[in-house]
Design an enzyme around this catalytic site. Structure first.
Site, short mmCIF file in Angstrom:
data_model
loop_
_atom_site.label_atom_id
_atom_site.label_comp_id
_atom_site.label_asym_id
_atom_site.label_seq_id
_atom_site.Cartn_x
_atom_site.Cartn_y
_atom_site.Cartn_z
N LYS A 52 0.84 -1.20 0.00
CA LYS A 52 0.00 0.00 0.00
C LYS A 52 0.87 1.25 0.00
O LYS A 52 0.66 2.17 -0.78
CB LYS A 52 -0.92 0.00 1.23
CG LYS A 52 -2.04 -1.04 1.15
CD LYS A 52 -2.82 -1.15 2.46
CE LYS A 52 -3.84 -2.28 2.37
NZ LYS A 52 -4.58 -2.50 3.61
N GLN A 96 -4.19 -1.35 9.87
CA GLN A 96 -4.24 -2.67 9.24
C GLN A 96 -4.84 -3.70 10.20
O GLN A 96 -4.46 -3.78 11.36
CB GLN A 96 -2.82 -3.08 8.80
CG GLN A 96 -2.75 -4.38 8.02
CD GLN A 96 -3.39 -4.31 6.64
OE1 GLN A 96 -3.54 -3.25 6.06
NE2 GLN A 96 -3.80 -5.45 6.12
N ASP A 119 -10.43 3.33 4.38
CA ASP A 119 -10.76 1.90 4.31
C ASP A 119 -12.27 1.70 4.17
O ASP A 119 -12.71 0.61 3.81
CB ASP A 119 -10.33 1.20 5.61
CG ASP A 119 -9.08 0.37 5.44
OD1 ASP A 119 -8.81 -0.06 4.31
OD2 ASP A 119 -8.40 0.15 6.45
#
Ligand code: GUN
Length: 293
Positions: A52, A96, A119
């Site tokens: 990412k 994460q 997200d």
């Protein structure tokens, strides 16, 4: 059988994003800035976060990686979220998942400012998605829908069977597939670990989205001729044939299923690369304040 090439599509989208970023910079605008918080040293999470961060830099974003050891407390992590919420230079950030067991994931997710929740996991974004309102769409479902859109795969009136009911993929993608519009307008059935007669249900599907996390769950005798199959599985299975010592394995027994399909995504190189570019797209939208002021 036609292959849906997520890797090539993701590369194309990255070029589009990079071009937009270059224009923003040329016009004196702010460089979008993504932060990623990584707790512990889980191999999968390390790889995903590294990808990412690298991808963001490739398109011209700024990125910041914040690391904590496995024993970080919930309060410490909440304080980090608060700092990122209040940092005007950070346009969006992710924590994460999964987190260690002593940390309640929903507490962290809910603490993130929904305007920086690239997200798309915050209840405000999930709720707005369900209502069809502008929001940060979670990355994997957004990537799947974008693949269907770019490949002009007909979804209207089709029977879409989603395997899996996770908050990250199964639930949101079933919502997107039933929504009005293109892609969408599907009749959706969601199957999960307690579903009876999964094989019979799958055999009725025009589109199958497999997101159970069970390697090679979907076999050839569960798929009707001409179906579209989207494989979201990314289980790391030990392998002595690769340098890393594992191989990414999808939820679809590709060799059996592919000959029956009109379209199918491979693993790797299908949904995975699309997930990352969806996160970048959200970061760009966050930087431009395109969804929330
Ligand atoms: N773990 C697996 N997928 C994801 C994702 O899309 N975002 C975050 N934050 N964690 C994940």
């Amino acid at each position: 059988m036609n292959l849906i090439d997520g890797k090539a599509t993701a590369a194309e989208i990255k070029r589009e994003i990079a071009e937009e970023v270059a224009q923003i910079k040329a016009g004196g605008g702010k460089t979008p800035h993504l932060a990623a918080v990584l707790v512990g040293h889980d191999g999968g999470s390390e790889t995903y976060v590294a990808n990412k961060v690298r991808s963001c830099e490739e398109v011209g974003f700024h990125s910041t990686l914040i690391r904590y050891e496995e024993d970080v407390t919930e309060e410490e992590l909440l304080a980090c979220v608060e700092r990122l919420n209040n940092d005007p230079d950070i346009d969006g950030f992710i924590v994460q998942l999964p987190l260690p067991k002593h940390i309640r994931e929903e507490r962290i997710t809910e603490a993130i400012d929904y305007r920086k929740d690239v997200d798309g996991f915050h209840p405000v974004n999930v709720g707005r998605m369900s209502l069809g309102l502008p929001c940060f769409l979670s990355a994997t479902p957004a990537g799947i829908v974008e693949l269907l859109r770019r490949y002009h795969i007909e979804t209207r009136g089709k029977h879409c069977v989603v395997l899996g009911r996770s908050n990250i993929v199964g639930k949101p993608v079933s919502m997107l597939m039933m929504q009005k519009g293109i892609p969408g307008d599907c009749t959706v059935t969601v199957c999960h670990s307690r579903t009876k007669d999964i094989k019979e249900i799958c055999l009725q599907a025009d589109i199958i989205i497999a997101a159970l996390g069970v390697p090679e769950f979907l076999r050839g005798d569960m798929v009707k001729e001409g179906a579209v199959v989207i494989d979201v599985g990314t289980t790391r299975v030990p392998s002595d044939k690769t340098k890393s010592g594992f191989k990414l394995t999808g939820d679809v027994a590709f060799d059996e299923v592919a000959p029956k399909c009109s379209w199918i995504t491979p693993v790797p190189g299908g949904v995975g690369p699309m997930t990352i570019v969806s996160l970048m797209r959200n970061t760009l939208l966050a930087g431009r304040k395109a969804i929330y002021a």
